[in-house]
Design an enzyme around this catalytic site. Structure first.
Site, mmCIF file in Angstrom:
data_model
loop_
_atom_site.group_PDB
_atom_site.id
_atom_site.type_symbol
_atom_site.label_atom_id
_atom_site.label_comp_id
_atom_site.label_asym_id
_atom_site.label_seq_id
_atom_site.Cartn_x
_atom_site.Cartn_y
_atom_site.Cartn_z
ATOM 1 N N THR A 57 0.822 -1.213 0.000
ATOM 2 C CA THR A 57 0.000 0.000 0.000
ATOM 3 C C THR A 57 0.855 1.261 0.000
ATOM 4 O O THR A 57 0.734 2.103 -0.889
ATOM 5 C CB THR A 57 -0.922 -0.011 1.238
ATOM 6 O OG1 THR A 57 -1.675 -1.227 1.206
ATOM 7 C CG2 THR A 57 -1.876 1.158 1.214
ATOM 8 N N VAL B 96 4.782 7.786 12.884
ATOM 9 C CA VAL B 96 3.907 8.394 13.885
ATOM 10 C C VAL B 96 2.936 9.339 13.203
ATOM 11 O O VAL B 96 3.287 10.445 12.817
ATOM 12 C CB VAL B 96 4.733 9.142 14.949
ATOM 13 C CG1 VAL B 96 3.806 9.772 15.969
ATOM 14 C CG2 VAL B 96 5.716 8.203 15.624
ATOM 15 N N GLY C 194 1.204 9.005 10.206
ATOM 16 C CA GLY C 194 1.120 9.112 8.747
ATOM 17 C C GLY C 194 1.717 10.406 8.241
ATOM 18 O O GLY C 194 2.878 10.717 8.486
ATOM 19 N N GLY D 141 -14.292 -1.510 6.830
ATOM 20 C CA GLY D 141 -12.859 -1.451 6.563
ATOM 21 C C GLY D 141 -12.090 -0.498 7.468
ATOM 22 O O GLY D 141 -10.917 -0.225 7.229
ATOM 23 N N LYS E 214 3.474 4.017 19.218
ATOM 24 C CA LYS E 214 3.765 5.340 18.663
ATOM 25 C C LYS E 214 4.084 6.333 19.780
ATOM 26 O O LYS E 214 4.968 7.183 19.642
ATOM 27 C CB LYS E 214 2.570 5.816 17.833
ATOM 28 C CG LYS E 214 2.364 4.976 16.562
ATOM 29 C CD LYS E 214 1.004 5.231 15.929
ATOM 30 C CE LYS E 214 0.804 4.418 14.659
ATOM 31 N NZ LYS E 214 -0.610 4.484 14.191
ATOM 32 N N GLY F 173 -3.104 5.219 5.790
ATOM 33 C CA GLY F 173 -3.571 5.179 4.410
ATOM 34 C C GLY F 173 -2.420 5.299 3.437
ATOM 35 O O GLY F 173 -1.347 5.788 3.770
#
Lengths: 411, 411
Positions: B13, B109, B111, B164, B182, B281
């Site tokens: 991804t 940490v 994104g 999801g 994190k 993401g």
């Protein structure tokens, strides 16, 4: 390596903050970060004030030239403020081959919030699609107070002045100029061209009434003064403007209250990033200046002082700013009209003639023997010029009274 | 200067996102920033998938060794995931003298939010006094849904899985482990010592009930899963923990909803800075990796690849983490008790005996023939150990039923 000697010119509010941080953190910078920085000179016309600050071994002076002419000074920090003398100091320091830090740069936009660093470094892999700023603490404080207390603009401004949240002459803040200056800096940075402030449409908060605040609440919105920057993919011209905006209560910007500032950046890869913090004040702004000092010191140590080259925009490379014939937005409108049959149909017709779709209507009953009633309309997306044409046509009718309120809407 | 050749290992991804951003932005990096970067090699075990990505002139391979052993590759990006093979790749690349970018670092940490850059650069002139993180999108989504719909935990988790927003095996998220990892990274960075995750008290959101959500609303609070880091000036030990917290609705963190993440950093100079954005993401995380690529490329170009030295913490240099006998907080408690006289006095006495001051009490009436009623208590600041002692003493009494809910409060 040799010491990196820093000379500070101007020890007002922000300059004093820089002296305090350097006094506290210089050992950390030298011993932990390995950056041999030292505050070597401080100049201010008020020499007595300098003596009250924790200047350490710095040589004090009441003459800026003493700092600029010292060949051992590597970095000059200009925190004088104003234009004429500050500009002279910056230019002379550059001529002498010094690095120069001034409230341009990181500190220029949003005090201690790292907005410039985020744009130039963290988001470097992104096309920036839009920026929304709440970047004037005075305006945000006044609007927050009006929202929480249902108060009118004038008494809220007076109270803000009494409490020190607004200047005695508040024009630059409340008329939107300060927001406009900062927004123009960001637009220039993002789109790599000179954004002429004089061409940015700027409207402040002076016309916002308690009625608008109440209507916004009824509709589920909060009124904020936003600096807006938007460019659609493939378009050359940029929507840069400053105006009050009704922001939906679910929007994160609706939660930025009081004197706090925020910058909401939207990148094509990262999506939205919000930075939020104190936008002004002695220590927050000094924190941003010290961040710049350490960036410069790291560059000096690394041997490449041009690691992130500065952009200087020629006046020819100018951003094309959208006029109202190109700006698209949703709108809130408040008309004051006679309470008689047919009025609403006449209003709706003017919108329909210009292909503007009405999203909601609130037509309040007359009371207290007042024949004039407010009609509140929200629209779907419309071209601002069409909308203003419709409003002008409606204002020309005999049933309309006073000036119509127009506020942009962001969901 | 010679090209800075980048080799990417792992095109899942995040890796796919990095390929896409490099395809779009490489011309900008080369021509506008003057950084001659190029994506020269991409390796993934699924060679067919690689061929569907915009890899340009990059040489494709299904073997990580092809990237590491190419002497022309300057920078290796490891995005394989997992521990064993990824660690081997990183160590082999370092042995070959490559720069290595992995999901440790900025992307580790939050994104695309520049939390690491803000700590190490923008706030470098600050002592960091506290950090509050909302850094797990799954937990924040579930708590937001429970708050908006008044729903219970289990059905909300199931719905999140269907949509999801939660993994099939959600334990690492909902039990707080991901937030803990994190938070431990941030604590290590800030306090310059190894924060052993195994010593961080971690409690997830699985015990939060719809009743707690309703009580929070009644009291003017919102429940969030927070990673907390706090150190008082002059104290050696650090309060590092993960637990659900009732955050006052006026607090900016109460407005961080859905899958969004936020990191609230408090510096002694700058005050609070909030970073808010998508915490995970494909593209947000890839955006952070590309920011690291450009930082490394700038360093290579400047000739000093150690401009901001990495800290590697030896296991000996370990942060001392506060135990519950040192943690101070306000608390929310929900007891289930018999509806009979004297119960409240008995409860209050246990608090009084331990010098814990009660801020509010909500004692609801019994209804529907149910003899057990909830007693909801909020406290002023108290030592967590004293509080838990009081709760244990109250739970030992015959009038108390079931397990008492304990939630920290932040105003």
């Amino acid at each position: 390596m040799a010491d990196i000697k820093i000379g500070l010119i101007g020890a007002g509010t922000v300059g004093s903050g820089v002296v305090k941080i350097m006094a506290k953190q210089t050992t950390f910078f030298r011993e932990q970060l390995g950056l041999p920085v030292s505050l070597a000179r401080v100049a201010d016309k008020d020499l007595e004030k300098l003596k009250t600050l924790p200047v350490g071994d710095a040589i004090l002076s009441n003459d800026a030239a003493d700092v600029i002419n010292d060949p051992e000074i590597n970095v000059v920090i200009e925190l004088i403020g104003g234009y004429t003398f500050a500009k002279e100091v910056v230019l002379n320091a550059l001529k002498k081959g010094k690095h120069v830090i001034t409230v341009h740069f990181e500190a220029a936009v949003g005090g201690g919030m790292p907005s410039i660093k985020t744009i130039r470094e963290a988001m470097i892999g992104n096309d920036v699609l839009s920026v929304y700023t709440i970047i004037n603490g005075t305006c945000n404080y006044i609007l927050t107070e009006m929202t929480e207390k249902g108060a009118a603009f004038d008494p809220t401004l007076k109270e803000a002045q009494r409490l020190g949240f607004a200047e005695a002459n508040p024009a630059l803040d409340i008329e939107g100029g300060d927001t406009g200056h900062k927004t123009a800096i960001i637009a220039s940075l993002i789109y790599d061209g000179y954004c002429d402030y004089d061409k940015v449409p700027v409207r402040g908060i002076t016309e916002i009434t308690a009625d608008d605040i109440i209507s916004a609440k009824d509709l589920g919105y909060t009124i904020k003064l936003l600096g807006v920057i938007k460019r659609k993919e493939g378009e050359e011209s940029v929507d840069v403007r400053v105006n009050p905006v009704m922001v939906h209560n679910d929007h994160i910007l609706a939660s930025v209250n009081g004197v706090f500032n925020a910058v909401l950046l939207e990148g094509d890869a990262v999506g939205p990033i919000l930075l939020y913090g104190a936008g002004a004040g002695e220590m927050p702004t000094a924190s941003a200046v010290v961040s710049d000092i350490i960036d410069v010191a790291r560059n000096i140590k690394s041997g490449d002082t041009n690691r992130i080259p500065m952009h200087f925009y020629s006046l020819e490379n100018e951003l094309k700013i959208k006029g109202i014939e190109e700006i698209e937005s949703r709108f809130y409108l408040r008309f004051l009209v006679d309470d008689k049959p047919g009025v609403l149909a006449d209003i709706a017709e003017e919108f329909g003639d210009r292909n503007i779709s009405i999203a909601s209507v609130m037509h309040k009953e007359a009371h207290d023997g007042n024949d004039h009633v407010p009609v509140i309309i929200t629209t779907d997306m419309a071209i601002e010029k069409d909308l203003r044409d419709a409003v002008a046509a409606i204002e020309a009718k005999a049933f309309t009274h006073g000036k119509t309120q127009i506020i942009h809407i962001e969901d």
